[in-house]
Every structure is written in C-alpha cells, then in structure tokens.
Design a protein around this motif. Structure first.
Motif, PDB file in Angstrom:
ATOM      1  N   TRP A 295       1.237  -1.067  -0.069  1.00  0.00           N
ATOM      2  CA  TRP A 295      -0.259   0.201  -0.235  1.00  0.00           C
ATOM      3  C   TRP A 295       0.705   0.834  -0.090  1.00  0.00           C
ATOM      4  N   VAL A 296       0.854   2.293  -0.493  1.00  0.00           N
ATOM      5  CA  VAL A 296       1.019   3.636  -0.257  1.00  0.00           C
ATOM      6  C   VAL A 296       0.697   4.712   1.431  1.00  0.00           C
ATOM      7  N   ARG A 297       1.367   5.183   2.154  1.00  0.00           N
ATOM      8  CA  ARG A 297       1.134   5.648   2.602  1.00  0.00           C
ATOM      9  C   ARG A 297       1.855   7.125   3.124  1.00  0.00           C
ATOM     10  N   HIS A 298       1.749   7.957   4.654  1.00  0.00           N
ATOM     11  CA  HIS A 298       2.434   9.082   4.175  1.00  0.00           C
ATOM     12  C   HIS A 298       3.171   8.928   5.305  1.00  0.00           C
ATOM     13  N   THR A 299       4.262   9.495   5.202  1.00  0.00           N
ATOM     14  CA  THR A 299       5.358   8.990   5.781  1.00  0.00           C
ATOM     15  C   THR A 299       5.787  10.065   6.913  1.00  0.00           C
ATOM     16  N   SER A 300       6.231   9.690   8.464  1.00  0.00           N
ATOM     17  CA  SER A 300       6.778  10.501   9.330  1.00  0.00           C
ATOM     18  C   SER A 300       5.244  12.018   9.438  1.00  0.00           C
ATOM     19  N   THR A 301       6.100  13.483   9.880  1.00  0.00           N
ATOM     20  CA  THR A 301       5.714  14.322   9.671  1.00  0.00           C
ATOM     21  C   THR A 301       5.915  15.470   8.809  1.00  0.00           C
ATOM     22  N   VAL A 302       6.301  14.487   7.474  1.00  0.00           N
ATOM     23  CA  VAL A 302       6.440  15.820   6.476  1.00  0.00           C
ATOM     24  C   VAL A 302       5.189  15.676   5.448  1.00  0.00           C
ATOM     25  N   GLY A 303       4.921  16.568   5.507  1.00  0.00           N
ATOM     26  CA  GLY A 303       3.435  17.214   5.219  1.00  0.00           C
ATOM     27  C   GLY A 303       2.304  16.678   5.620  1.00  0.00           C
ATOM     28  N   THR A 304       1.271  17.053   5.408  1.00  0.00           N
ATOM     29  CA  THR A 304       0.145  16.645   6.160  1.00  0.00           C
ATOM     30  C   THR A 304      -1.229  16.463   5.213  1.00  0.00           C
ATOM     31  N   LYS A 305      -0.634  16.416   3.769  1.00  0.00           N
ATOM     32  CA  LYS A 305      -2.584  16.828   3.444  1.00  0.00           C
ATOM     33  C   LYS A 305      -2.276  16.074   1.692  1.00  0.00           C
ATOM     34  N   VAL A 306      -2.784  14.884   1.728  1.00  0.00           N
ATOM     35  CA  VAL A 306      -2.905  14.701  -0.230  1.00  0.00           C
ATOM     36  C   VAL A 306      -4.231  14.686  -0.997  1.00  0.00           C
ATOM     37  N   TYR A 307      -3.295  15.661  -2.220  1.00  0.00           N
ATOM     38  CA  TYR A 307      -4.471  16.478  -3.124  1.00  0.00           C
ATOM     39  C   TYR A 307      -5.182  15.138  -3.764  1.00  0.00           C
ATOM     40  N   GLY A 308      -6.146  15.624  -3.701  1.00  0.00           N
ATOM     41  CA  GLY A 308      -7.547  14.457  -4.501  1.00  0.00           C
ATOM     42  C   GLY A 308      -7.817  14.909  -6.135  1.00  0.00           C
ATOM     43  N   ASN A 309      -9.370  14.862  -5.943  1.00  0.00           N
ATOM     44  CA  ASN A 309      -9.709  14.872  -7.407  1.00  0.00           C
ATOM     45  C   ASN A 309      -8.965  14.307  -8.579  1.00  0.00           C
ATOM     46  N   GLY A 310      -8.450  12.742  -8.382  1.00  0.00           N
ATOM     47  CA  GLY A 310      -7.937  11.736  -9.109  1.00  0.00           C
ATOM     48  C   GLY A 310      -6.130  12.507  -9.609  1.00  0.00           C
ATOM     49  N   TRP A 311      -5.492  14.004  -9.487  1.00  0.00           N
ATOM     50  CA  TRP A 311      -4.409  13.622  -9.202  1.00  0.00           C
ATOM     51  C   TRP A 311      -3.635  13.001  -8.413  1.00  0.00           C
ATOM     52  N   SER A 312      -4.104  11.639  -8.087  1.00  0.00           N
ATOM     53  CA  SER A 312      -3.103  10.941  -6.767  1.00  0.00           C
ATOM     54  C   SER A 312      -3.721   9.463  -7.314  1.00  0.00           C
ATOM     55  N   THR A 313      -3.047   8.503  -7.544  1.00  0.00           N
ATOM     56  CA  THR A 313      -3.460   7.510  -7.886  1.00  0.00           C
ATOM     57  C   THR A 313      -2.126   6.598  -7.853  1.00  0.00           C
ATOM     58  N   PHE A 314      -2.862   5.398  -7.491  1.00  0.00           N
ATOM     59  CA  PHE A 314      -2.055   4.372  -7.202  1.00  0.00           C
ATOM     60  C   PHE A 314      -2.231   2.855  -8.411  1.00  0.00           C
ATOM     61  N   SER A 315      -1.723   2.049  -8.607  1.00  0.00           N
ATOM     62  CA  SER A 315      -1.534   1.171  -9.491  1.00  0.00           C
ATOM     63  C   SER A 315      -0.606   0.230  -9.249  1.00  0.00           C
ATOM     64  N   GLY A 316      -0.607  -1.911  -9.938  1.00  0.00           N
ATOM     65  CA  GLY A 316      -0.324  -2.575 -10.170  1.00  0.00           C
ATOM     66  C   GLY A 316      -0.833  -3.320 -10.860  1.00  0.00           C
ATOM     67  N   PHE A 317      -0.294  -4.460 -11.438  1.00  0.00           N
ATOM     68  CA  PHE A 317      -0.212  -5.833 -12.437  1.00  0.00           C
ATOM     69  C   PHE A 317       0.356  -6.583 -11.571  1.00  0.00           C
ATOM     70  N   LYS A 318       0.271  -7.617 -11.907  1.00  0.00           N
ATOM     71  CA  LYS A 318       1.459  -9.406 -11.443  1.00  0.00           C
ATOM     72  C   LYS A 318       2.453  -9.441 -12.867  1.00  0.00           C
ATOM     73  N   ILE A 319       3.289  -9.330 -12.900  1.00  0.00           N
ATOM     74  CA  ILE A 319       4.013  -9.985 -14.123  1.00  0.00           C
ATOM     75  C   ILE A 319       4.440 -11.186 -14.832  1.00  0.00           C
ATOM     76  N   SER A 320       4.929 -11.859 -13.864  1.00  0.00           N
ATOM     77  CA  SER A 320       4.849 -13.134 -14.047  1.00  0.00           C
ATOM     78  C   SER A 320       4.767 -14.316 -12.485  1.00  0.00           C
ATOM     79  N   ASP A 321       4.357 -14.912 -12.680  1.00  0.00           N
ATOM     80  CA  ASP A 321       3.975 -16.129 -11.780  1.00  0.00           C
ATOM     81  C   ASP A 321       5.798 -16.599 -11.436  1.00  0.00           C
ATOM     82  N   ASP A 322       5.756 -16.781 -10.449  1.00  0.00           N
ATOM     83  CA  ASP A 322       7.135 -17.423  -9.435  1.00  0.00           C
ATOM     84  C   ASP A 322       6.988 -19.385 -10.138  1.00  0.00           C
TER      85      ASP A 322
END
Length: 215
Positions: free
Chosen positions: A188-215
């Motif tokens: 997952w994505v998380r805020h670190t320590s105390t550097v900043g306190t706000k994340v801008y939304g409205n679709g400008w912040s995203t998180f993606s992932g997918f499987k490349i290959s099986d082990d």
C-alpha cells in the motif's frame, strides 16, 4: 364396650383412609408439576435444536457454494491455466483530498478505475497478493499548493520506495517498484513521518499495480 371399640376402629380406619387419599393427591400434584417442568424444558431444548439445525443448514449451504466456486475455478485453471493466472491488476485514484494525515497513515485510493480479480481494497487502500508472483507497482501523489509532502510504497509495513513533492504550486511525486510477493503479502501507499499533512485528490493522486509473471 364392644360397640365403642368397633366405633373407634371405624374412626381410625376412616382417618387412615382419608390421610392415604390426601397423600396420594399430594403425590399426584407433585408428579404433575414435575411433568410440566420437564415438558417446558423439552420445549426449550426443541427450540434450541431447531435453531442449531437452521444454523447448520445455512453453514452447509455456504460450504456447498464455496465448494462449487472452487470447482469452477479449478476447471477454469485446468482448461486454460495461463490465461487465468494473468488476471491480477488494478488502478485506483483519490477522489477527495486527504487532510491532517497522521504518521504512517495509509492513503485510501477510493475510486476504482480497474480492479481485475478484486485484490485491491478501496476501503483499506491495500493490495493483497492472491498468489506467489512478481508484481509491478507505481504511485503518483500530488501535494497541495506550496506544501511539502513525503509518501512511500510499503510491503507488509516495510518501506520499499519513497515519493517527495514540493513546489510553489501543486507538485506530484512519483515512483515505482517491482516486488516478489508471496500469497497474502500486502502492498500500500502511506504518509511518512511528519513531512506534510495533505494529499491532493480529485483524481490527481493514483496507485496502480499488476502481476508481471508467476514464480
């Protein structure tokens, strides 16, 4: 004297018979009370048995459905295992601003764009690996106007890569990582320590992932 003796005997016998009848009446009343108590206990046990039977039937139905689902998945994998194994991938974005972030607080990308396999949860912001495989993840996080923000992609709570954004205007910090995951591992994505306190939304912040290959 004989008459008196006979009379006394008759009185005594009558008294004994009367006492015997009273005793029998009391015994019968006690027996009836005991039967009523036992009947009530039996009725209560019968209700509990019916309730347990209902719960058991519900559980059996649920188990049967799970077995049917497993059977369907097994059949699909046997028919085309490569195609079935590919179906893991997601993209989610932040619909509203997140303010007053706490230390290590997860960023909840709540708006689903793609969620193949449904292994990303918009409620927790966490992707859970369904199988042992190699996966690719990327995130792009926008900070608010003239504010600094530091975030990170983590695996099972351990930092993998960092993102940083700061400018006199809105700025995005982006990064990506390739990870080998075991089934049940979480990313997952998380805020670190105390550097900043706000994340801008409205679709400008995203998180993606997918499987490349099986082990």
């Amino acid at each position: 004297m004989g008459i008196i003796y006979i009379s006394l005997n008759f009185c005594v016998c009558s008294a004994l018979i009367s006492m015997s009848c009273c005793s029998e009446s009391l015994d019968t009343h006690k027996i009836l009370q005991t039967l009523e108590t036992q009947q009530y206990a039996i009725s209560q046990l019968t209700k509990k048995v019916h309730q347990l039977e209902g719960k058991l039937q519900s559980k059996m139905d649920e188990t049967s459905e799970q077995l049917r689902e497993c059977s369907r998945n097994k059949r699909l994998l046997l028919e085309n295992p490569y195609e079935g194994a590919l179906k893991v991938g997601f993209t989610a974005k932040l619909s509203n601003h997140m303010l007053n972030l706490g230390n290590n607080q997860a960023i909840l990308f709540d708006y689903i764009v793609t969620n193949i396999g449904h292994h990303y949860s918009p409620n927790t912001g966490v992707f859970t690996a369904p199988i042992n495989a190699t996966y690719y993840f990327s995130a792009s996080i926008m900070s608010h106007y003239n504010e600094v923000l530091e975030t990170e992609i983590v695996k099972n709570g351990v930092r993998e890569v960092l993102m940083y954004s700061h400018d006199n205007a809105h700025e995005q910090g982006s990064n990506s990582v390739v990870l080998q995951l075991n089934i049940g591992d979480e990313v997952w994505v998380r805020h670190t320590s105390t550097v900043g306190t706000k994340v801008y939304g409205n679709g400008w912040s995203t998180f993606s992932g997918f499987k490349i290959s099986d082990d």
